[in-house]
Design a protein around this motif. Sequence first.
Motif, mmCIF file in Angstrom:
data_model
loop_
_atom_site.group_PDB
_atom_site.id
_atom_site.type_symbol
_atom_site.label_atom_id
_atom_site.label_comp_id
_atom_site.label_asym_id
_atom_site.label_seq_id
_atom_site.Cartn_x
_atom_site.Cartn_y
_atom_site.Cartn_z
ATOM 1 N N THR A 135 20.062 -96.603 -67.466
ATOM 2 C CA THR A 135 18.826 -95.920 -67.870
ATOM 3 C C THR A 135 17.580 -96.534 -67.226
ATOM 4 O O THR A 135 16.471 -96.073 -67.477
ATOM 5 C CB THR A 135 18.646 -95.944 -69.410
ATOM 6 N N THR A 188 15.139 -97.992 -63.879
ATOM 7 C CA THR A 188 14.638 -97.387 -62.632
ATOM 8 C C THR A 188 15.452 -97.843 -61.423
ATOM 9 O O THR A 188 15.277 -97.324 -60.321
ATOM 10 C CB THR A 188 13.165 -97.821 -62.411
ATOM 11 N N ARG A 222 17.764 -94.999 -59.258
ATOM 12 C CA ARG A 222 17.485 -93.564 -59.340
ATOM 13 C C ARG A 222 17.340 -92.865 -57.998
ATOM 14 O O ARG A 222 17.453 -91.651 -57.928
ATOM 15 C CB ARG A 222 16.245 -93.322 -60.204
ATOM 16 N N GLY A 230 13.994 -91.086 -65.326
ATOM 17 C CA GLY A 230 12.843 -91.559 -66.095
ATOM 18 C C GLY A 230 12.287 -90.410 -66.925
ATOM 19 O O GLY A 230 12.528 -89.234 -66.629
ATOM 20 N N CYS A 231 11.543 -90.754 -67.962
ATOM 21 C CA CYS A 231 11.038 -89.719 -68.858
ATOM 22 C C CYS A 231 10.044 -88.801 -68.145
ATOM 23 O O CYS A 231 10.190 -87.576 -68.147
ATOM 24 C CB CYS A 231 10.414 -90.358 -70.093
ATOM 25 N N TYR A 232 9.022 -89.395 -67.502
ATOM 26 C CA TYR A 232 8.028 -88.560 -66.810
ATOM 27 C C TYR A 232 8.678 -87.742 -65.685
ATOM 28 O O TYR A 232 8.384 -86.546 -65.530
ATOM 29 C CB TYR A 232 6.910 -89.412 -66.212
ATOM 30 N N GLY A 281 7.645 -95.115 -75.277
ATOM 31 C CA GLY A 281 7.959 -95.143 -73.845
ATOM 32 C C GLY A 281 7.803 -96.532 -73.255
ATOM 33 O O GLY A 281 8.408 -96.850 -72.237
ATOM 34 N N GLY A 282 6.985 -97.355 -73.874
ATOM 35 C CA GLY A 282 6.779 -98.721 -73.386
ATOM 36 C C GLY A 282 7.755 -99.720 -73.990
ATOM 37 O O GLY A 282 7.593 -100.928 -73.800
ATOM 38 N N MET A 323 5.610 -102.523 -76.248
ATOM 39 C CA MET A 323 4.460 -101.649 -76.523
ATOM 40 C C MET A 323 4.467 -101.139 -77.962
ATOM 41 O O MET A 323 3.405 -100.958 -78.576
ATOM 42 C CB MET A 323 4.387 -100.477 -75.546
ATOM 43 N N TYR A 331 -3.213 -95.304 -67.830
ATOM 44 C CA TYR A 331 -2.766 -96.533 -67.169
ATOM 45 C C TYR A 331 -2.142 -96.162 -65.818
ATOM 46 O O TYR A 331 -2.289 -95.034 -65.362
ATOM 47 C CB TYR A 331 -1.806 -97.318 -68.078
ATOM 48 N N HIS A 360 2.837 -96.148 -59.701
ATOM 49 C CA HIS A 360 3.807 -96.175 -60.815
ATOM 50 C C HIS A 360 5.238 -96.107 -60.274
ATOM 51 O O HIS A 360 5.517 -95.422 -59.285
ATOM 52 C CB HIS A 360 3.528 -95.008 -61.759
ATOM 53 N N LYS A 361 6.135 -96.801 -60.987
ATOM 54 C CA LYS A 361 7.526 -96.894 -60.520
ATOM 55 C C LYS A 361 8.257 -95.548 -60.505
ATOM 56 O O LYS A 361 9.327 -95.443 -59.913
ATOM 57 C CB LYS A 361 8.290 -97.899 -61.396
ATOM 58 N N HIS A 362 7.697 -94.538 -61.135
ATOM 59 C CA HIS A 362 8.365 -93.231 -61.157
ATOM 60 C C HIS A 362 8.039 -92.350 -59.954
ATOM 61 O O HIS A 362 8.656 -91.297 -59.780
ATOM 62 C CB HIS A 362 7.986 -92.465 -62.432
ATOM 63 N N VAL A 396 -0.952 -92.844 -72.512
ATOM 64 C CA VAL A 396 -0.183 -93.049 -73.747
ATOM 65 C C VAL A 396 -1.059 -92.652 -74.927
ATOM 66 O O VAL A 396 -2.272 -92.898 -74.918
ATOM 67 C CB VAL A 396 0.242 -94.537 -73.878
HETATM 68 C C1 LIG Z 1 4.620 -95.369 -71.945
HETATM 69 C C2 LIG Z 1 5.302 -96.207 -70.905
HETATM 70 O O1 LIG Z 1 4.959 -97.355 -70.700
HETATM 71 N N1 LIG Z 1 6.269 -95.616 -70.236
HETATM 72 C C3 LIG Z 1 7.032 -96.297 -69.230
HETATM 73 C C4 LIG Z 1 8.074 -95.410 -68.673
HETATM 74 C C5 LIG Z 1 9.213 -95.138 -69.586
HETATM 75 C C6 LIG Z 1 10.431 -94.740 -68.799
HETATM 76 O O2 LIG Z 1 10.767 -93.637 -68.479
HETATM 77 O O3 LIG Z 1 11.048 -95.767 -68.355
HETATM 78 P P1 LIG Z 1 11.937 -96.051 -67.114
HETATM 79 O O4 LIG Z 1 11.511 -95.312 -65.952
HETATM 80 O O5 LIG Z 1 11.813 -97.493 -66.866
HETATM 81 O O6 LIG Z 1 13.288 -95.688 -67.463
HETATM 82 C C7 LIG Z 1 6.144 -96.753 -68.071
HETATM 83 O O7 LIG Z 1 5.169 -96.097 -67.741
HETATM 84 O O8 LIG Z 1 6.554 -97.723 -67.406
#
Ligand SMILES: CC(=O)N[C@@H](CCC(=O)OP(=O)(O)O)C(=O)O
Length: 310
Positions: A81, A83, A86, A116-118, A151-152, A156, A176, A182-184, A204
């Motif tokens: 689950t 990053t 992916r 990832g969620c986003y 999500g954090g 968080m 933020y 961002h890693k996504h 958030v």
């Molecule tokens: C609100 C918050 O901090 N969210 C996380 C992402 C949550 C998520 O999807 O995490 P992974 O991609 O690591 O699986 C962030 O922005 O880093």
Amino acid sequence: MTPKIFIDGEHGTTGLQIRTRMAGRRDVELLSIPEAERRNAAMREDLLNNADIAILCLPDDASKEAVGMLSGNNSVRIIDTSTAYRIASDWAYGFAEMDKAQADKIKAARHVANPGCYPTGAIGLIRPLRAAGILPDGYPVSVNAVSGYTGGGKQMIAQMEDQSREDSISANNFVYGLPLKHKHVPEMKTHGLLDRAPLFSPSVGRFAQGMIVQVPLFLDDLKDGTTIESIHAALVAHYAGQDIVTVVPLAESTKLGRVDAEELANTDRMKLFVFGTPGGAHVNLVALLDNLGKGASGAAVQNMDLMLSA
Ligand SMILES: CC(=O)N[C@@H](CCC(=O)OP(=O)(O)O)C(=O)O
Ligand SMILES: NC(=O)C1=CN([C@@H]2O[C@H](COP(=O)(O)OP(=O)(O)OC[C@H]3O[C@@H](n4cnc5c(N)ncnc54)[C@H](OP(=O)(O)O)[C@@H]3O)[C@@H](O)[C@H]2O)C=CC1
């Protein structure tokens, strides 16, 4: 034989939610590590190697370490689950609805990277339009989002809920990811089939679970003749027959005055909306999900079920 599942990180936010979803299931056997031993590497290695499917709910570095613990084992299948994998070409991306062949890829895979969620929201909106040729090469895609604070993860959650902490967060809503790294982003670009990295701005809110992901588009810069109706039709065609990801009818969304980020909290579904005015210049694509549902734990259980059905 009943398949054995080990959730490495089962006492964290994502792991706990997966465990809750599996409670009462008789078709799988859950291997468990006591909370006090959660970082005991020898115990984890033993449990990992005795599972049929290992679900990793760990930070990236610990995930890589767990995958290393399984390097000599050719039978354990992994759902990660984090990053870490992916955009790795030898891992299947665990978004079953992202195109017609993906569920079968997940079924057959040994290694599945849970999205990832986003990115689940962003890719869910963008990929069908790239595949249909509606979103042209070079289009400058922006992704704006708000997440519930779970999500954090554990840290968080504590910062938002315990105002006596030195590092507590008092804001009710904050933006933020300000350096725009961002890693996504790589995951959105790769699986969104984009040739340019999207500009991603997350935020958030002071609510535990829920998420809105928005992708605003200028119709003039899309394929000639694109309208709000043709965008909606492309999404409807892409998700035809799906019940976890659904597209809200235009007749319904045009009546809405607002979208509540918590509407799908505690569900594993995702709703996609196309907002705008027929004949207008802009559309706003919106994905609504639970960051811990379709955005994490719900997707992990969906992927596990697909893998078990192979
Ligand atoms: C609100 C918050 O901090 N969210 C996380 C992402 C949550 C998520 O999807 O995490 P992974 O991609 O690591 O699986 C962030 O922005 O880093
Ligand atoms: N929360 C969310 O909405 C989403 C999270 N994810 C991803 O899921 C993964 C887990 O995140 P989340 O559940 O939020 O995080 P949490 O911090 O809530 O949980 C992580 C768990 O992993 C444990 N852990 C950390 N390092 C190690 C290690 N070296 N060995 C063994 N256990 C370890 C932690 O233990 P300890 O308590 O000791 O720190 C904790 O129990 C992450 O990669 C995250 O990015 C993905 C999508 C959405």
